[in-house]
Write an enzyme that holds these catalytic residues in place. Sequence first.
Site, PDB file in Angstrom:
ATOM      1  N   ASP A  67       0.849  -1.188   0.000  1.00  0.00           N
ATOM      2  CA  ASP A  67       0.000   0.000   0.000  1.00  0.00           C
ATOM      3  C   ASP A  67       0.885   1.240   0.000  1.00  0.00           C
ATOM      4  O   ASP A  67       2.047   1.197   0.433  1.00  0.00           O
ATOM      5  CB  ASP A  67      -0.958  -0.003   1.195  1.00  0.00           C
ATOM      6  CG  ASP A  67      -0.251   0.242   2.518  1.00  0.00           C
ATOM      7  OD1 ASP A  67       0.680  -0.530   2.830  1.00  0.00           O
ATOM      8  OD2 ASP A  67      -0.616   1.186   3.247  1.00  0.00           O
TER       9      ASP A  67
ATOM     10  N   GLU B  15      -0.146  -0.557   5.749  1.00  0.00           N
ATOM     11  CA  GLU B  15       0.831   0.039   6.664  1.00  0.00           C
ATOM     12  C   GLU B  15       0.703   1.554   6.709  1.00  0.00           C
ATOM     13  O   GLU B  15       0.772   2.162   7.780  1.00  0.00           O
ATOM     14  CB  GLU B  15       2.245  -0.364   6.234  1.00  0.00           C
ATOM     15  CG  GLU B  15       3.335  -0.028   7.263  1.00  0.00           C
ATOM     16  CD  GLU B  15       3.872   1.390   7.141  1.00  0.00           C
ATOM     17  OE1 GLU B  15       4.482   1.877   8.104  1.00  0.00           O
ATOM     18  OE2 GLU B  15       3.664   2.032   6.079  1.00  0.00           O
TER      19      GLU B  15
END
Length: 451
Positions: free
Chosen positions: A92, A156
């Site tokens: 991500d 994250e």
Amino acid sequence: MSSNPVAETVASLMPRAKEELTELVAFKSVADFDQFARDESEGAARWITDALRAEGFQDVAVLDTPDGTQSVYGFLPGPEGAKTVLLYAHYDVQPPLDEAGWTTPPFELVERDGRWYGRGSADCKGGVVMHLLALRALKANGGVPVHVKVIVEGSEEQGTGGLERYAEQHPDLLTADAIVIGDSGNFRVGLPTVTSTLRGMTLVQVAIDTLEGNLHSGQFGGAAPDALAALIRVLDSLRAEDGSTAVDGLSSETHWEGVEYAQDQFRADAKVLDGVELIGSGSVADRIWARPAVTVLGIDCPPVVGATPSVQASARALVSLRVAPGTDAAEATKLLQTHLEAHTPWGARVRTVQVGQGQAFRADTSSPAYAAMAEAMAVAYPGEEMQYAGQGGSIPLCNTLASLYPQAEILLIGLSEPEAQIHAVNESVSPEELERLSVTEALFLRNYAAG
């Protein structure tokens, strides 16, 4: 880089690495599904799943984590009785911010001036490619000498804790003798560095109400309490005159021991405007690695365009507090909330809500894994010794792993050196750093297996 078979193999694989990073960067995998399509993140997860299977990983799985995102897991068996190493990265990415500020489209990998530009190129899709390169180099030169687990997180950057909670619910999944977190970076390009500390963090929303509704500033201004003005005073109270963080009861006098950060270099890295002073006291390393740092991330208030002559009835802000190693993030959160409430003026109504938190991290640099990493870096970076640096940011998973697996040795390396400009516009990765760190990781795995 001195010639050796592993380094030669990695060098030969760099064109393929660029193609793969191009494919990964193309996914708009921001784990904020109110702004970005979920399919983009799920597409990146599928890409990583396919890549692991192609490398012979077993038990490859897409893990549905409690925050509604996906992480990817795989296991590559090594020789019988070998040690187990867990390799971490995340797919991500941060939103591109102002796309107009990008020289080239944020989700297209573009080579320019010797660097590869694109969102996630360094943080941390480049880390995924780094792990793949290291394993391929070992497979081509005698095999992978350890059992390898790979975990690639899908949220994250959002800090929503999905993988942390999943790991706590499945504590056997990520057990390992050593853990390599591929989500930090060298102190500067060409200087091999392990990150030995991470600051923790807490996020707190503060909302202030003073009136039942907005009032005409001409008719009521001067006596009616302005919620936005109250909020400004509260936020200003979080800093001393020199800009140091000043949360009541929170220590801010600790010092950094390790590589130092010259002020001129920091000004250049941070692109501080001419004539503007740095804030805080102590060395730069003290300020960004060893001490707390408060930042106002956003304020809900009327924009200048379209503003009306009104006394504001309500105002809200999101406050981030980076927590120094050695300070409990939960305690820091309480101190921050108490400070915000105590410094609200005029009897205004104030509410504070914690919306995120992660503990600080400090590695045991005396462990055998660090000796193995130092030997690997000395080969990949001839003439340079491994340095220890801190990181002002947070990786909450580190403390979860340290808590679940207290015997595991945790190392942090990666591609996010200052020139990478992670989280900002025009993020980029140095292909030379990708190559050297891939060699480093491969040699580390070999050294660690032999130790």
